[in-house]
Design a protein around this motif. Structure first.
Motif, PDB file in Angstrom:
ATOM      1  N   UNK A 184     101.786   4.897   0.114  1.00 44.95           N
ATOM      2  CA  UNK A 184     103.179   4.375   0.658  1.00 44.95           C
ATOM      3  C   UNK A 184     103.739   5.723   0.243  1.00 44.95           C
ATOM      4  N   UNK A 185     103.946   5.801  -1.704  1.00 44.94           N
ATOM      5  CA  UNK A 185     104.998   7.251  -1.703  1.00 44.94           C
ATOM      6  C   UNK A 185     104.568   8.351  -1.020  1.00 44.94           C
ATOM      7  N   UNK A 186     103.616   8.999  -0.647  1.00 43.72           N
ATOM      8  CA  UNK A 186     103.146   9.951  -0.148  1.00 43.72           C
ATOM      9  C   UNK A 186     103.852   9.402   1.325  1.00 43.72           C
ATOM     10  N   UNK A 187     103.522   8.392   2.082  1.00 37.35           N
ATOM     11  CA  UNK A 187     103.788   8.573   3.327  1.00 37.35           C
ATOM     12  C   UNK A 187     105.631   8.727   3.815  1.00 37.35           C
ATOM     13  N   UNK A 188     106.380   8.572   2.240  1.00 37.53           N
ATOM     14  CA  UNK A 188     107.404   8.916   2.456  1.00 37.53           C
ATOM     15  C   UNK A 188     107.898  10.428   2.396  1.00 37.53           C
ATOM     16  N   UNK A 189     106.825  10.873   0.916  1.00 38.28           N
ATOM     17  CA  UNK A 189     107.196  12.106   0.699  1.00 38.28           C
ATOM     18  C   UNK A 189     107.115  13.472   1.073  1.00 38.28           C
ATOM     19  N   UNK A 190     105.888  12.655   2.726  1.00 38.21           N
ATOM     20  CA  UNK A 190     104.764  14.187   3.460  1.00 38.21           C
ATOM     21  C   UNK A 190     106.276  14.311   4.103  1.00 38.21           C
ATOM     22  N   UNK A 191     108.072  14.274   4.731  1.00 40.43           N
ATOM     23  CA  UNK A 191     108.571  14.374   5.359  1.00 40.43           C
ATOM     24  C   UNK A 191     109.699  15.201   4.435  1.00 40.43           C
ATOM     25  N   UNK A 192     109.627  15.479   3.337  1.00 39.38           N
ATOM     26  CA  UNK A 192     109.695  16.532   2.347  1.00 39.38           C
ATOM     27  C   UNK A 192     108.704  17.775   2.306  1.00 39.38           C
ATOM     28  N   UNK A 193     108.113  17.975   2.014  1.00 39.48           N
ATOM     29  CA  UNK A 193     106.795  18.126   1.784  1.00 39.48           C
ATOM     30  C   UNK A 193     106.198  18.679   2.384  1.00 39.48           C
ATOM     31  N   UNK A 194     106.711  18.547   3.706  1.00 37.37           N
ATOM     32  CA  UNK A 194     105.431  18.842   4.898  1.00 37.37           C
ATOM     33  C   UNK A 194     106.651  19.069   5.964  1.00 37.37           C
ATOM     34  N   UNK A 195     107.973  19.159   5.423  1.00 37.43           N
ATOM     35  CA  UNK A 195     109.017  19.358   6.629  1.00 37.43           C
ATOM     36  C   UNK A 195     108.692  20.782   7.536  1.00 37.43           C
ATOM     37  N   UNK A 196     108.381  21.358   7.609  1.00 38.31           N
ATOM     38  CA  UNK A 196     107.683  22.396   8.690  1.00 38.31           C
ATOM     39  C   UNK A 196     107.144  21.610   9.483  1.00 38.31           C
ATOM     40  N   UNK A 197     105.704  21.441   9.330  1.00 40.59           N
ATOM     41  CA  UNK A 197     104.626  20.973  10.351  1.00 40.59           C
ATOM     42  C   UNK A 197     105.672  19.332  10.681  1.00 40.59           C
ATOM     43  N   UNK A 198     106.255  18.516  10.047  1.00 42.39           N
ATOM     44  CA  UNK A 198     106.626  17.618  10.827  1.00 42.39           C
ATOM     45  C   UNK A 198     108.093  17.688  11.883  1.00 42.39           C
ATOM     46  N   UNK A 199     108.612  18.737  11.619  1.00 39.86           N
ATOM     47  CA  UNK A 199     109.618  19.155  13.105  1.00 39.86           C
ATOM     48  C   UNK A 199     108.827  19.899  14.291  1.00 39.86           C
ATOM     49  N   UNK A 201     105.526  19.219  14.705  1.00 36.79           N
ATOM     50  CA  UNK A 201     104.810  18.567  15.030  1.00 36.79           C
ATOM     51  C   UNK A 201     105.638  17.030  15.903  1.00 36.79           C
ATOM     52  N   UNK A 202     106.985  16.609  15.855  1.00 35.77           N
ATOM     53  CA  UNK A 202     108.230  15.839  16.298  1.00 35.77           C
ATOM     54  C   UNK A 202     108.864  16.792  18.025  1.00 35.77           C
ATOM     55  N   UNK A 203     108.740  18.369  17.267  1.00 33.18           N
ATOM     56  CA  UNK A 203     109.329  18.691  18.566  1.00 33.18           C
ATOM     57  C   UNK A 203     110.918  18.808  18.968  1.00 33.18           C
ATOM     58  N   UNK A 204     110.928  18.331  16.983  1.00 31.11           N
ATOM     59  CA  UNK A 204     112.870  18.318  16.523  1.00 31.11           C
ATOM     60  C   UNK A 204     112.334  20.076  15.642  1.00 31.11           C
ATOM     61  N   UNK A 205     114.105  20.269  16.228  1.00 30.88           N
ATOM     62  CA  UNK A 205     114.905  21.612  15.916  1.00 30.88           C
ATOM     63  C   UNK A 205     115.347  21.234  14.029  1.00 30.88           C
ATOM     64  N   UNK A 210     120.119  11.224  14.585  1.00 26.29           N
ATOM     65  CA  UNK A 210     119.290  10.500  15.381  1.00 26.29           C
ATOM     66  C   UNK A 210     117.912  10.431  15.428  1.00 26.29           C
ATOM     67  N   UNK A 211     117.523  11.965  14.437  1.00 31.28           N
ATOM     68  CA  UNK A 211     116.272  11.449  14.075  1.00 31.28           C
ATOM     69  C   UNK A 211     115.690  11.174  12.248  1.00 31.28           C
TER      70      UNK A 211
END
Length: 234
Positions: A184-199, A201-205, A210-211
């Motif tokens: 569960x903690x990892x599913x939250x941390x991924x948004x920092x640890x894999x920040x570039x991949x998140x952006x 995948x989500x097509x976010x700048x 909003x994000x």
């Protein structure tokens, strides 16, 4: 005839505190980018905009600054989540004192607040330097890792584990609960640890307001999913 101006003890103390603060704040980023071995004392001093001799004077050397930077990082993170963490710990302590158990519904509500606070913090720009520092320590742990783990990570994971145990109706120290908590903690941390991949995948700048709202709703969904299906055991 003009008199020579001399600094008062309080003024000297203020300047000393400011110098220490600059070194601690900037060294987190420098150490995170280059590691302990790659970061030179000159790089650290220049990043902080202070005299090179300030490092041995205030911290005894680069190693002392490194450990102090880890402690400073822990204090920064605690400052961002301390009010919520304290409220949760007080609630748990009160229940323990009264011999009562927290309901799964309350545990979900509290865990949702915690997850939403953490995901918003992790996607913020300010957490970039923290992540670099912590990731390096995860790969090759030193005394600095122990400072961050003991002060921040262990208490937060332990608190989340107790809430998840309540939701699942299991013992907090069971292997299953500990694994579910780490996942569960990892599913939250991924948004920092894999920040570039998140952006990507989500097509976010970037992760703007909003994000962040989207991620907060996602964090609530992660909590809602806990215990929702059959827990598979070996």
């Amino acid at each position: 005839m003009m008199k020579n101006k001399t600094s008062t003890p309080s003024q000297k103390q203020d300047r000393g505190d400011a110098t220490r603060e600059k070194l601690l704040t900037n060294s987190i980023d420098v150490f995170g980018r280059y590691g302990f071995d790659g970061a030179t004392t000159r790089m650290l001093a220049e990043a902080a905009g202070v005299n090179l001799q300030a490092i041995p004077y205030y911290f005894g050397g680069k190693e002392g600054l490194y450990v102090a930077a880890a402690e400073h990082l822990a204090s920064i993170i605690i400052a961002h989540v301390g009010d919520l963490r304290n409220a949760i710990l007080e609630r748990l302590a009160r229940l323990d004192s009264d011999g009562q158990a927290m309901t799964p519904g309350e545990a979900r509500d509290i865990l949702t607040q915690l997850a939403q606070r953490m995901v918003a913090l992790f996607v913020s720009r300010q957490s970039e330097s923290w992540a670099r520092f912590i990731i390096r320590e995860q790969m090759e742990p030193t005394e600095a890792f122990e400072r961050v783990y003991t002060s921040v990570m262990a208490p937060m994971i332990g608190m989340a584990g107790r809430l998840i145990a309540t939701i699942l109706g299991e013992a907090p120290q069971s292997e299953h609960v500990r694994l579910r908590t780490l996942s569960f903690v990892g599913s939250i941390l991924v948004f920092r640890m894999a920040h570039a991949a998140v952006l990507r995948q989500m097509n976010w700048q970037a992760a703007g307001p909003d994000e962040v709202d989207i991620l907060r709703r996602h964090a609530a969904e992660l909590v809602a999913a806990l215990g929702g299906g059959k827990e598979v055991r070996p």
